[in-house]
Design an enzyme around this catalytic site. Structure first.
Site, short mmCIF file in Angstrom:
data_model
loop_
_atom_site.label_atom_id
_atom_site.label_comp_id
_atom_site.label_asym_id
_atom_site.label_seq_id
_atom_site.Cartn_x
_atom_site.Cartn_y
_atom_site.Cartn_z
N HIS A 27 0.80 -1.23 0.00
CA HIS A 27 -0.37 0.02 -0.02
C HIS A 27 0.73 0.92 -0.19
O HIS A 27 2.23 1.34 -0.12
CB HIS A 27 -0.57 0.22 1.33
CG HIS A 27 -0.45 0.48 2.88
ND1 HIS A 27 0.32 -0.95 3.04
CD2 HIS A 27 0.65 1.05 3.44
CE1 HIS A 27 1.03 -0.62 4.15
NE2 HIS A 27 1.27 0.68 4.28
N HIS A 75 5.67 6.29 -0.14
CA HIS A 75 6.68 5.15 -1.23
C HIS A 75 5.62 4.19 -1.08
O HIS A 75 4.89 4.15 -0.11
CB HIS A 75 7.63 4.92 0.01
CG HIS A 75 7.71 4.71 1.23
ND1 HIS A 75 6.81 6.31 2.05
CD2 HIS A 75 7.40 3.85 2.38
CE1 HIS A 75 6.79 5.74 3.00
NE2 HIS A 75 6.60 4.45 3.39
P1 2AM Z 1 6.49 2.15 6.29
O1 2AM Z 1 5.65 1.61 5.36
O2 2AM Z 1 7.29 3.13 5.63
O3 2AM Z 1 6.74 1.14 7.91
C1 2AM Z 1 1.25 1.15 8.63
O4 2AM Z 1 2.05 1.07 9.75
C2 2AM Z 1 1.86 1.59 7.87
O5 2AM Z 1 2.21 3.48 8.36
C3 2AM Z 1 2.96 1.79 7.63
O6 2AM Z 1 2.50 2.08 5.77
C4 2AM Z 1 4.37 2.52 7.84
O7 2AM Z 1 5.22 2.82 6.56
C5 2AM Z 1 3.48 3.44 8.79
N1 2AM Z 1 4.16 3.60 9.96
C6 2AM Z 1 3.91 2.80 10.61
N2 2AM Z 1 4.81 3.71 12.02
C7 2AM Z 1 4.66 5.13 11.28
C8 2AM Z 1 4.97 6.24 12.38
N3 2AM Z 1 5.75 5.96 13.71
N4 2AM Z 1 5.22 7.28 11.89
C9 2AM Z 1 4.76 7.25 10.28
N5 2AM Z 1 4.40 6.28 9.52
C10 2AM Z 1 4.19 5.25 10.06
#
Ligand code: 2AM
Length: 169
Positions: free
Chosen positions: A37, A119
């Site tokens: 996603h 991303h």
């Molecule tokens: P990522 O794909 O770069 O890990 C669900 O966890 C989504 O939220 C993931 O796509 C993750 O990004 C993002 N995510 C998780 N923890 C986060 C944080 N502390 N700050 C910003 N994005 C976060």
């Protein structure tokens, strides 16, 4: 409390992105393709009231359908996430992500206004960047966005869409 986030689904690209990642040296633990996603806004743990307010707020927002070309690989060192994303993206995507972040922030959710770099995470626990090999252009045609819940199980984390809304201007 459930962990929530807003994202664009990337289902149509699941198979080609998986084939791309698995066809070259790629660091870290692969993300299951069903989980691919493009995050719009991270929210974190939300109560039922907060979830209802997110849904009501999301239904009132407008963003046109988006075409996003994923053509660059990268790595977030702190999060240890290796990803593919766009080198350039429509301004509407940044504006919409900020609106959703603000919707969360008004409810006390998220982690403030962060620099937004769209991303699709392809692997986690990556201790190095993916090799700088040329990436083909994967085109994501997004005509809806969803509120997702992270569901942890013995098989790992899974992202379940709670509700989706059409992208329209
Ligand atoms: P990522 O794909 O770069 O890990 C669900 O966890 C989504 O939220 C993931 O796509 C993750 O990004 C993002 N995510 C998780 N923890 C986060 C944080 N502390 N700050 C910003 N994005 C976060």
């Amino acid at each position: 409390m459930p962990r929530l986030f807003f994202a664009l689904p990337a289902r149509e690209l699941a198979a080609p992105l998986q084939a791309f990642r698995d066809g070259r040296p790629w660091p870290g633990v692969p993300v299951p393709p069903d989980n691919f996603h493009l995050t719009l806004a991270f929210l974190g743990e939300a109560s039922e009231e907060q979830r209802a307010a997110l849904m009501a707020g999301a239904a009132r927002l407008h963003c046109p359908p988006l075409t996003i070309t994923l053509d660059t690989c990268g790595w977030f060192a702190r999060a240890k996430a290796a990803w593919i994303g766009p080198a350039h993206w429509p301004n509407e995507l940044s504006v919409f992500a900020r609106e959703l972040q603000r919707l969360g922030a008004r409810l006390g959710l998220g982690n403030g206004e962060q620099h937004y770099h769209p991303h699709v995470t392809l692997s986690r626990k990556a201790s190095e960047a993916p090799a700088e090999l040329p990436a083909p252009a994967f085109v994501l045609h997004a005509d809806s966005f969803c509120l997702y819940q992270s569901v942890s199980s013995e098989q790992g984390v899974r992202y379940r869409p709670l509700a989706c809304w059409p992208l329209r201007s």
